[in-house]
Design a protein around this motif. Sequence first.
Motif, PDB file in Angstrom:
ATOM      1  N   MET A 167      73.126  19.667  54.371  1.00 37.24           N
ATOM      2  CA  MET A 167      71.983  19.928  53.489  1.00 37.24           C
ATOM      3  C   MET A 167      71.884  18.815  52.448  1.00 37.24           C
ATOM      4  SD  MET A 167      71.220  23.249  51.059  1.00 37.24           S
ATOM      5  CE  MET A 167      71.335  24.382  52.454  1.00 37.24           C
ATOM      6  N   SER A 168      70.725  18.195  52.327  1.00 38.68           N
ATOM      7  CA  SER A 168      70.526  17.092  51.393  1.00 38.68           C
ATOM      8  C   SER A 168      70.356  17.623  49.970  1.00 38.68           C
ATOM      9  CB  SER A 168      69.291  16.281  51.784  1.00 38.68           C
ATOM     10  OG  SER A 168      69.462  15.685  53.054  1.00 38.68           O
ATOM     11  N   SER A 169      70.626  16.753  48.998  1.00 38.10           N
ATOM     12  CA  SER A 169      70.507  17.147  47.598  1.00 38.10           C
ATOM     13  C   SER A 169      69.533  16.229  46.874  1.00 38.10           C
ATOM     14  CB  SER A 169      71.876  17.090  46.914  1.00 38.10           C
ATOM     15  OG  SER A 169      72.394  15.774  46.953  1.00 38.10           O
ATOM     16  N   ALA A 221      62.062  23.149  51.691  1.00 39.21           N
ATOM     17  CA  ALA A 221      62.496  22.294  52.799  1.00 39.21           C
ATOM     18  C   ALA A 221      64.005  22.356  53.007  1.00 39.21           C
ATOM     19  CB  ALA A 221      62.065  20.851  52.541  1.00 39.21           C
ATOM     20  N   GLY A 222      64.705  23.123  52.180  1.00 38.24           N
ATOM     21  CA  GLY A 222      66.138  23.305  52.365  1.00 38.24           C
ATOM     22  C   GLY A 222      67.027  22.405  51.539  1.00 38.24           C
ATOM     23  N   TYR A 223      66.452  21.669  50.606  1.00 31.78           N
ATOM     24  CA  TYR A 223      67.266  20.809  49.751  1.00 31.78           C
ATOM     25  C   TYR A 223      68.030  21.628  48.712  1.00 31.78           C
ATOM     26  CZ  TYR A 223      65.096  16.398  51.249  1.00 31.78           C
ATOM     27  OH  TYR A 223      64.688  15.303  51.973  1.00 31.78           O
ATOM     28  N   LYS A 224      69.178  21.118  48.318  1.00 33.36           N
ATOM     29  CA  LYS A 224      69.845  21.593  47.115  1.00 33.36           C
ATOM     30  C   LYS A 224      69.231  20.797  45.964  1.00 33.36           C
ATOM     31  CE  LYS A 224      73.710  20.345  48.936  1.00 33.36           C
ATOM     32  NZ  LYS A 224      75.152  20.025  49.179  1.00 33.36           N
ATOM     33  N   VAL A 225      68.594  21.494  45.040  1.00 32.60           N
ATOM     34  CA  VAL A 225      67.807  20.820  44.016  1.00 32.60           C
ATOM     35  C   VAL A 225      68.387  21.059  42.625  1.00 32.60           C
ATOM     36  CG1 VAL A 225      65.524  20.547  42.978  1.00 32.60           C
ATOM     37  CG2 VAL A 225      65.722  21.117  45.406  1.00 32.60           C
ATOM     38  N   ALA A 226      68.599  19.981  41.895  1.00 31.33           N
ATOM     39  CA  ALA A 226      68.938  20.049  40.475  1.00 31.33           C
ATOM     40  C   ALA A 226      67.654  19.741  39.714  1.00 31.33           C
ATOM     41  CB  ALA A 226      70.023  19.042  40.131  1.00 31.33           C
ATOM     42  N   ALA A 227      67.149  20.702  38.957  1.00 32.79           N
ATOM     43  CA  ALA A 227      65.897  20.553  38.226  1.00 32.79           C
ATOM     44  C   ALA A 227      66.190  20.405  36.739  1.00 32.79           C
ATOM     45  CB  ALA A 227      64.997  21.765  38.467  1.00 32.79           C
ATOM     46  N   GLY A 235      65.237  29.604  47.266  1.00 28.99           N
ATOM     47  CA  GLY A 235      65.524  28.205  47.014  1.00 28.99           C
ATOM     48  C   GLY A 235      66.865  27.996  46.325  1.00 28.99           C
ATOM     49  N   ASN A 236      67.531  26.917  46.682  1.00 26.61           N
ATOM     50  CA  ASN A 236      68.814  26.559  46.063  1.00 26.61           C
ATOM     51  C   ASN A 236      68.534  25.589  44.920  1.00 26.61           C
ATOM     52  OD1 ASN A 236      71.366  25.745  45.356  1.00 26.61           O
ATOM     53  ND2 ASN A 236      72.047  25.313  47.438  1.00 26.61           N
ATOM     54  N   VAL A 237      68.187  26.139  43.757  1.00 29.98           N
ATOM     55  CA  VAL A 237      67.778  25.334  42.608  1.00 29.98           C
ATOM     56  C   VAL A 237      68.665  25.650  41.412  1.00 29.98           C
ATOM     57  CG1 VAL A 237      65.908  24.756  41.014  1.00 29.98           C
ATOM     58  CG2 VAL A 237      65.389  25.248  43.425  1.00 29.98           C
ATOM     59  N   THR A 238      69.206  24.615  40.802  1.00 32.84           N
ATOM     60  CA  THR A 238      70.042  24.748  39.609  1.00 32.84           C
ATOM     61  C   THR A 238      69.347  24.062  38.445  1.00 32.84           C
ATOM     62  OG1 THR A 238      72.040  24.700  40.969  1.00 32.84           O
ATOM     63  CG2 THR A 238      72.308  24.335  38.606  1.00 32.84           C
ATOM     64  N   ALA A 239      69.334  24.714  37.287  1.00 31.73           N
ATOM     65  CA  ALA A 239      68.664  24.172  36.111  1.00 31.73           C
ATOM     66  C   ALA A 239      69.635  23.417  35.210  1.00 31.73           C
ATOM     67  CB  ALA A 239      68.006  25.302  35.325  1.00 31.73           C
ATOM     68  N   LEU A 276      75.067  14.474  33.368  1.00 30.15           N
ATOM     69  CA  LEU A 276      74.227  15.196  34.328  1.00 30.15           C
ATOM     70  C   LEU A 276      74.504  14.731  35.749  1.00 30.15           C
ATOM     71  CD1 LEU A 276      71.806  17.009  35.165  1.00 30.15           C
ATOM     72  CD2 LEU A 276      70.337  15.021  34.721  1.00 30.15           C
ATOM     73  N   ILE A 277      74.492  13.433  35.979  1.00 33.01           N
ATOM     74  CA  ILE A 277      74.704  12.900  37.324  1.00 33.01           C
ATOM     75  C   ILE A 277      76.074  13.293  37.845  1.00 33.01           C
ATOM     76  CG2 ILE A 277      74.962  10.768  38.644  1.00 33.01           C
ATOM     77  CD1 ILE A 277      72.794   9.586  36.718  1.00 33.01           C
ATOM     78  N   SER A 278      77.073  13.258  36.988  1.00 30.86           N
ATOM     79  CA  SER A 278      78.422  13.646  37.385  1.00 30.86           C
ATOM     80  C   SER A 278      78.477  15.119  37.783  1.00 30.86           C
ATOM     81  CB  SER A 278      79.395  13.375  36.240  1.00 30.86           C
ATOM     82  OG  SER A 278      80.691  13.796  36.565  1.00 30.86           O
ATOM     83  N   LYS A 279      77.832  15.978  36.996  1.00 29.46           N
ATOM     84  CA  LYS A 279      77.829  17.412  37.286  1.00 29.46           C
ATOM     85  C   LYS A 279      77.107  17.721  38.595  1.00 29.46           C
ATOM     86  CE  LYS A 279      78.135  19.364  32.624  1.00 29.46           C
ATOM     87  NZ  LYS A 279      77.434  20.157  31.586  1.00 29.46           N
ATOM     88  N   VAL A 280      75.953  17.082  38.792  1.00 31.40           N
ATOM     89  CA  VAL A 280      75.168  17.327  40.005  1.00 31.40           C
ATOM     90  C   VAL A 280      75.935  16.867  41.238  1.00 31.40           C
ATOM     91  CG1 VAL A 280      73.069  16.679  41.258  1.00 31.40           C
ATOM     92  CG2 VAL A 280      72.944  17.240  38.825  1.00 31.40           C
ATOM     93  N   ALA A 281      76.508  15.671  41.164  1.00 28.19           N
ATOM     94  CA  ALA A 281      77.265  15.139  42.305  1.00 28.19           C
ATOM     95  C   ALA A 281      78.463  16.022  42.634  1.00 28.19           C
ATOM     96  CB  ALA A 281      77.728  13.719  41.999  1.00 28.19           C
ATOM     97  N   GLU A 282      79.098  16.570  41.608  1.00 30.33           N
ATOM     98  CA  GLU A 282      80.239  17.449  41.840  1.00 30.33           C
ATOM     99  C   GLU A 282      79.805  18.775  42.450  1.00 30.33           C
ATOM    100  OE1 GLU A 282      83.893  19.606  39.334  1.00 30.33           O
ATOM    101  OE2 GLU A 282      82.464  18.277  38.316  1.00 30.33           O
ATOM    102  N   GLN A 283      78.724  19.357  41.926  1.00 31.21           N
ATOM    103  CA  GLN A 283      78.263  20.648  42.428  1.00 31.21           C
ATOM    104  C   GLN A 283      77.730  20.555  43.850  1.00 31.21           C
ATOM    105  OE1 GLN A 283      75.357  22.620  39.984  1.00 31.21           O
ATOM    106  NE2 GLN A 283      74.901  24.171  41.509  1.00 31.21           N
ATOM    107  N   PHE A 284      77.014  19.480  44.150  1.00 33.50           N
ATOM    108  CA  PHE A 284      76.372  19.334  45.460  1.00 33.50           C
ATOM    109  C   PHE A 284      77.163  18.456  46.412  1.00 33.50           C
ATOM    110  CE2 PHE A 284      71.944  19.984  43.387  1.00 33.50           C
ATOM    111  CZ  PHE A 284      72.184  21.347  43.296  1.00 33.50           C
ATOM    112  N   SER A 285      78.345  18.054  46.018  1.00 34.17           N
ATOM    113  CA  SER A 285      79.185  17.167  46.839  1.00 34.17           C
ATOM    114  C   SER A 285      78.460  15.862  47.157  1.00 34.17           C
ATOM    115  CB  SER A 285      79.604  17.875  48.135  1.00 34.17           C
ATOM    116  OG  SER A 285      80.354  19.033  47.845  1.00 34.17           O
TER     117      SER A 285
END
Length: 253
Positions: A1-3, A24-30, A50-54, A68-77
């Motif tokens: 699954m893409s992020s 569309a199935g993305y893991k989304v950081a909004a 939807g797989n959306v994190t705020a 933010l980028i570090s947290k998103v990359a860690e959460q979504f691998s």
Amino acid sequence: MSSALVIGATSTLGKAVVRRLAFAGYKVAATGDCPNTIGKIAEDNKKVGGNVTAYSLDTSNAAHRAELISKVAEQFSGLDTLIFVPPQNTVIGDILDSKSEDFDKIFGEKLTIPFRFSQDAMGELKKSRNGSIILLTSCLGLQPSVDLGLYSVASSSVLSLTKALAVSAAKNGVRVNSVVTGMVEGDGSSSVWDNTSGEEATRIKQQLEAMIPLGRLGRPSDVASYVEFLASDKARYITGENCVVNGGVSYRF
């Protein structure tokens, strides 16, 4: 699954992009600057699967961006796509009448922050098998408007940024494109149809639609669909392109 990380998810176009990618199935950081507003967007998307994190942050703060980028990359691998939706424009008027604070504001929002985010995210994006950056901007960057002078110049700068970043990012296997929007309902880019109502609004809308070959204003979903395409594997050989979505109106640059 893409992020995907969507910067500016609380605007009309931002909400549409988040919803489209989530469907569309993305893991989304909004992201947004108001915790309550961005939190509601995430919850609304979760209700429909939807797989959306705020995330709430100050985009002008370098430490906030890195965290933010570090947290998103860690959460979504990892992180596959960075999407920047600029805030709705509030700087209106002849460019010669603009104030210095207007200049700093609009170039900061439309150019500096997207550029800095692109730099900050490159380390994660280059790890992806289909890393990409997508910048949203306006067709007024192709054809300036007297009433939106600074906005036009800032939008034009994003077109150049897209091409310059694409050349540099290619060595990391990362694609960079922009979606260049025409007249879109509710996007806040115009002082014409967004600030009128009743019969006057209907008359202006009809005049605008008569100028567009496809016969209607754009919808946020039209823009979001193009963003999804550029983020996908289907666009894996497309980079450095300023992709116009405007119903067939002719512009030159």
